[in-house]
Design a protein around this motif. Structure first.
Motif, PDB file in Angstrom:
ATOM      1  N   MET A 118      21.230  17.705  52.217  1.00  0.00           N
ATOM      2  CA  MET A 118      20.064  16.929  51.800  1.00  0.00           C
ATOM      3  C   MET A 118      19.170  17.837  50.962  1.00  0.00           C
ATOM      4  O   MET A 118      18.957  19.004  51.307  1.00  0.00           O
ATOM      5  CB  MET A 118      19.303  16.411  53.020  1.00  0.00           C
ATOM      6  CG  MET A 118      18.058  15.600  52.674  1.00  0.00           C
ATOM      7  SD  MET A 118      17.278  14.869  54.161  1.00  0.00           S
ATOM      8  CE  MET A 118      16.727  16.360  55.011  1.00  0.00           C
ATOM      9  N   ASP A 120      16.010  19.604  49.525  1.00  0.00           N
ATOM     10  CA  ASP A 120      14.694  20.002  49.997  1.00  0.00           C
ATOM     11  C   ASP A 120      13.874  20.438  48.795  1.00  0.00           C
ATOM     12  O   ASP A 120      14.144  21.499  48.197  1.00  0.00           O
ATOM     13  CB  ASP A 120      14.803  21.144  51.013  1.00  0.00           C
ATOM     14  CG  ASP A 120      13.453  21.671  51.436  1.00  0.00           C
ATOM     15  OD1 ASP A 120      12.651  20.886  51.960  1.00  0.00           O
ATOM     16  OD2 ASP A 120      13.185  22.873  51.196  1.00  0.00           O
ATOM     17  N   ARG A 137      18.647   8.195  57.518  1.00  0.00           N
ATOM     18  CA  ARG A 137      17.674   8.304  56.431  1.00  0.00           C
ATOM     19  C   ARG A 137      18.063   7.405  55.246  1.00  0.00           C
ATOM     20  O   ARG A 137      17.205   6.771  54.619  1.00  0.00           O
ATOM     21  CB  ARG A 137      17.567   9.755  55.966  1.00  0.00           C
ATOM     22  CG  ARG A 137      16.874  10.687  56.963  1.00  0.00           C
ATOM     23  CD  ARG A 137      17.006  12.134  56.544  1.00  0.00           C
ATOM     24  NE  ARG A 137      16.393  13.060  57.482  1.00  0.00           N
ATOM     25  CZ  ARG A 137      15.147  13.528  57.378  1.00  0.00           C
ATOM     26  NH1 ARG A 137      14.382  13.137  56.359  1.00  0.00           N
ATOM     27  NH2 ARG A 137      14.671  14.365  58.263  1.00  0.00           N
ATOM     28  N   ALA A 141      15.932   4.191  53.875  1.00  0.00           N
ATOM     29  CA  ALA A 141      15.479   4.116  52.481  1.00  0.00           C
ATOM     30  C   ALA A 141      15.951   2.835  51.814  1.00  0.00           C
ATOM     31  O   ALA A 141      15.208   2.201  51.052  1.00  0.00           O
ATOM     32  CB  ALA A 141      15.980   5.333  51.714  1.00  0.00           C
ATOM     33  N   LEU A 489      15.950   7.260  45.842  1.00  0.00           N
ATOM     34  CA  LEU A 489      17.095   7.645  46.675  1.00  0.00           C
ATOM     35  C   LEU A 489      18.317   7.860  45.800  1.00  0.00           C
ATOM     36  O   LEU A 489      18.632   7.030  44.942  1.00  0.00           O
ATOM     37  CB  LEU A 489      17.395   6.546  47.698  1.00  0.00           C
ATOM     38  CG  LEU A 489      18.651   6.725  48.560  1.00  0.00           C
ATOM     39  CD1 LEU A 489      18.471   7.898  49.526  1.00  0.00           C
ATOM     40  CD2 LEU A 489      18.976   5.442  49.319  1.00  0.00           C
ATOM     41  N   LYS A 506      13.604  11.410  45.074  1.00  0.00           N
ATOM     42  CA  LYS A 506      12.694  11.736  46.165  1.00  0.00           C
ATOM     43  C   LYS A 506      13.481  12.117  47.413  1.00  0.00           C
ATOM     44  O   LYS A 506      13.084  13.000  48.176  1.00  0.00           O
ATOM     45  CB  LYS A 506      11.777  10.543  46.444  1.00  0.00           C
ATOM     46  CG  LYS A 506      10.742  10.305  45.360  1.00  0.00           C
ATOM     47  CD  LYS A 506       9.843   9.112  45.696  1.00  0.00           C
ATOM     48  CE  LYS A 506       8.844   8.868  44.577  1.00  0.00           C
ATOM     49  NZ  LYS A 506       7.997   7.663  44.847  1.00  0.00           N
ATOM     50  N   GLN A 507      14.598  11.415  47.635  1.00  0.00           N
ATOM     51  CA  GLN A 507      15.556  11.799  48.669  1.00  0.00           C
ATOM     52  C   GLN A 507      16.936  11.840  48.019  1.00  0.00           C
ATOM     53  O   GLN A 507      17.365  10.849  47.428  1.00  0.00           O
ATOM     54  CB  GLN A 507      15.574  10.792  49.820  1.00  0.00           C
ATOM     55  CG  GLN A 507      14.346  10.768  50.682  1.00  0.00           C
ATOM     56  CD  GLN A 507      14.572   9.933  51.936  1.00  0.00           C
ATOM     57  OE1 GLN A 507      15.117  10.407  52.944  1.00  0.00           O
ATOM     58  NE2 GLN A 507      14.159   8.672  51.889  1.00  0.00           N
ATOM     59  N   SER A 508      17.619  12.980  48.152  1.00  0.00           N
ATOM     60  CA  SER A 508      18.964  13.121  47.598  1.00  0.00           C
ATOM     61  C   SER A 508      19.900  13.657  48.668  1.00  0.00           C
ATOM     62  O   SER A 508      19.554  14.601  49.396  1.00  0.00           O
ATOM     63  CB  SER A 508      18.962  14.072  46.394  1.00  0.00           C
ATOM     64  OG  SER A 508      18.293  13.497  45.292  1.00  0.00           O
TER      65      SER A 508
END
Length: 771
Positions: A118, A120, A137, A141, A489, A506-508
């Motif tokens: 993930m 950061d 997660r 999302a 995402l 934003k989230q990978s």
């Protein structure tokens, strides 16, 4: 005295294949540090009890030999089964920002991913994450999106039937038909064009048909690099003196002469076999002109034969019983002058007529084509003109004849068959409702162009990718990259690191999956997956190598994990049961798609089975129940090409490349070693611009006429290489050349980007050469 050629540019005079291919295989084994293991792995490739090579979609012969792999297949296999690893320690040493500075070749060359990761943002690194945490997660999302249509679900053509089926089931249960996939970027013109012509978006031939063909026509593909196992078939046909008529802008060595590595005489004597009996270097974008010219010649021969008291050369019984639209086609051919055909195609009337003569004289004809036909602004029309040509003499639906779109990814056709499509038909929707008890969405979803535009414009906020390197494969990377960095995402199921993974949202998440060569063990034991080749044969593939890490999961298992976290108990789908034994997935495929009847039984027969292709049996599932002659209006590919100084750029793959994957920096058959920063140009085009080989040039996309003002798309400092390519044409490597291709440059019928015909302006570069 000949001037010195640029660094890394040589004349390559040897045949394709032969000892050069064997040396390349040995080199690949050594570079991936698997000399012993790799040799054993190759012997399992394309065998009934082995795995399907991920390198192409060429079918397996009924009677396989011990060596059913080719040079580039070996590169694909060793690239996947490499001993190199990319684990958490790799990302401890390298930030994402620093990795962005690496080349694509360097990124993938580091090896197999070993842990779920993930991103950061604080440390600018990918960090390890537990699978269940990642799934939770991702599900959270996705569920946070105001509308399921704000998510895009991309599919690579190497995904198995089982993975693709589960993927489309999950996505439709989630509530969208947004299925951009790699087919949109390659053979979508086939999938869209052929159903209108013959009722099915697939080829009609089998491998055995090549044994009975009296002539083979080859348009716009390079089998020696992109599907080398096809060369065995062409090699055999050439030795039977079957005419092989080639139309391609560049002289590709394998279509000129080929030395079969399995032929002991050719290997011992350093001999080879000529492949093409006629090689016509059509101007880039001139395919419709050529096809109209051939058809015009066939009509003329028909009229001459009838005037002499014969029956003509058209198959009138077939045409009368099975087709409609011939009169309109003939009218169009009558008003298309030979002067225009010759000017647009770059070929003389005599050259085109000679091809027409071969076609008319042969009883059974197969026409093969690749992305040199489909990746144009009028790619759909190109495909339909090939169908027209075949219909004139009844060359569809009989032994030794038919249309053969040659696909690249090993299961790109199968993915579409089991539901990866943004335009679901009624049969698919009804099958899902019948099998799983919920009503799937029926609105058209996004193809690849539409998905990227939605991401760029902020309408889509999530991207899940089942394999692939979408951002790099897509045209206009500057725009595409910027859009993907704005996502909320991004989820990538992958075997290796690539540039798209570095476009962090934003989230990978980077989720490592098993490869085609890896042993896949689920609750019921070792599993097989299935794939469908270019000729609609479905067969099993079973990996056997110990996976690179105990932390890897199979693609079906990852999809199921995301589905459970996102959907919960919605619709009552038992994802664990499906992935615990892939037979259960195949049972559901059979229930949704009746053509897969007795799926588990038939796929266990060595070699598998062929799906029904109605057109192969002269059953036309078109709106009028007939095969249709479809007229292509005019011959202009792009109005910008009529402007002074504009050339047509075609993008090409090197011989050491598979789509966006670069195995090394050589392009052996074209005489290029150690570099890719070049552009191939005709000598006359160089001279017209006051240039010479070795000069540095800038390549800029020609602006749209009367179109919106766009930012200049330009590549600076490429080295000009004088090459045997038609005047007015240029060639450069994909994906690097994508930088001069606008997102708006695509076939409006199919959505396929026009990678093979890009209007460009080439000028001397202000950048100085480095000696």
């Amino acid at each position: 005295m000949k001037s010195k050629r640029p660094k890394g540019i040589h004349n390559y005079n040897a045949a394709a294949g032969g000892w050069g291919a064997l040396r390349a295989v040995a080199r690949a084994l050594k570079e991936q540090q698997i000399v012993a293991q790799g040799s054993a792995t190759l012997l399992k490739a394309n065998q009934p009890d082995g795995f399907d090579c991920p390198g192409c979609a060429w079918p397996d012969p009924k009677h396989t030999s011990s060596f059913e792999f080719c040079e580039n297949g070996a590169k694909a296999i060793t690239w996947e089964s490499t001993a190199k690893r990319v684990g958490p320690d790799f990302f401890e040493r390298h930030t994402v920002s620093k990795l962005w500075e690496w080349s694509d070749f360097e990124l993938e060359g580091e090896g197999r991913l070993t842990h779920p990761l993930m991103y950061d943002a604080a440390s600018d690194r990918y960090l390890p994450v537990e699978w269940d945490d990642a799934f939770a997660r991702i599900g959270s999302a996705l569920n946070a999106l105001p509308d399921p249509n704000m998510a895009e679900f991309y599919t690579s053509g190497r995904a198995s039937n089982e993975a693709a089926f589960l993927y489309q089931l999950f996505v439709r249960a989630f509530g969208t038909n947004n299925f951009p996939d790699c087919s949109n970027m390659c053979h979508e013109a086939t999938s869209v064009g052929l159903p209108h012509s013959i009722g099915v978006g697939k080829g009609t031939v089998t491998l055995e048909d090549f044994d009975n063909a009296d002539a083979i026509f080859s348009f716009g593909h390079n089998p020696g690099t992109n599907h080398p196992r096809m060369m065995t078939t062409l090699h055999e046909a050439a030795r039977r003196n079957v005419p092989i008529i080639v139309f391609n802008p560049l002289k590709e060595r394998a279509l000129e002469k080929f030395a079969a590595p399995q032929d002991p005489v050719e290997m011992i004597t350093m001999g080879s076999t000529p492949i093409a009996s006629a090689y016509h270097q059509v101007r880039t974008g001139g395919d419709v002109a050529v096809l109209k010219g051939i058809m015009k010649r066939v009509i003329e021969l028909d009229e001459l034969d009838q005037a002499a008291g014969g029956k003509g050369v058209l198959d009138r019984a077939f045409i009368d019983q099975h087709t409609t639209g011939l009169e309109a086609l003939i009218r169009d051919l009558d008003v298309t002058s030979w002067e225009t055909i010759s000017r647009k195609s770059g070929l003389t009337r005599a050259e085109i007529e000679s091809a027409g003569d071969v076609y008319a004289a042969a009883k059974n004809v197969i026409v093969c084509y690749g992305m040199g036909i489909t990746q144009h602004r009028h790619g759909t029309s190109n495909v339909q003109q090939i169908a027209n040509l075949l219909l004139l003499r009844g060359n569809i639906g009989r032994k030794g004849a038919g249309i053969a779109p040659i696909r690249g990814h090993s299961n790109v056709q199968g993915d579409r068959t089991v539901g990866i499509t943004e335009i679901p038909n009624k049969a698919l929707l009804d099958g899902i409702e019948r099998t799983f008890g919920f009503k799937p969405p029926d609105a058209k979803g996004h193809n690849t162009i539409e998905a990227v535009k939605a991401i760029v414009e902020g309408r889509s906020k999530a991207l899940l990718s089942l394999g692939g390197n979408l951002a790099v494969a897509m045209s206009d990377p500057a725009t595409t990259f910027e859009g993907m960095r704005k996502l909320d995402l991004a989820v990538h199921m992958a075997t290796k690191l690539n540039r798209t993974h570095l476009l962090t949202a934003k989230q990978s998440f980077l989720l490592p999956v098993l490869g085609r060569t890896d042993l896949d063990v689920q609750m019921s034991g070792p599993q097989s997956v299935t794939v469908e080749d270019s000729m609609s044969m479905v067969h099993a593939s079973r990996g056997f190598l110990k996976p690179p890490s105990e932390h890897l999961m199979s693609e079906p298992a990852v999809i199921a994990g995301i589905a459970k976290a996102t959907l919960g108990n919605r619709h009552g789908i038992d994802w664990d049961e499906l992935t615990g034994n892939y037979d259960n997935i195949r049972n559901k495929i059979e229930h949704v798609f009746p053509d897969f009847f007795d799926f588990n039984k038939r796929v266990r027969v060595p070699g598998g089975f062929r799906l029904k292709i109605p057109a192969s049996q002269r059953e036309w599932r078109t709106s009028n129940g007939k095969a249709n002659f479809i007229v292509a209006e005019g011959l202009d590919e792009d109005i910008r090409l009529s402007q002074p100084g504009v050339l047509t750029l075609t993008t090409i793959r090197s011989h050491s490349q598979y789509n966006t994957t670069i195995y090394d920096m050589d392009d052996r058959y074209r005489g290029v070693l150690g570099r890719r920063d070049i552009i191939f140009l005709n000598k006359s085009d160089l001279e017209e611009r006051g240039l010479a080989e070795g000069d540095l040039v800038d390549v800029e996309s020609a602006p749209e006429i009367d179109g919106p003002l766009e930012y200049p798309r330009r590549i600076r400092g490429l080295t000009a290489v004088e090459y045997d390519i038609p005047a007015g044409s240029a060639a450069g490597y994909y994906p690097e050349m994508n930088r001069v291709i606008a997102l708006s440059h695509y076939d409006k019928s199919s959505g396929t980007p026009g990678y093979k015909s890009v209007p460009v302006i080439i000028t001397r570069s202000l950048t100085r050469a480095i000696e």
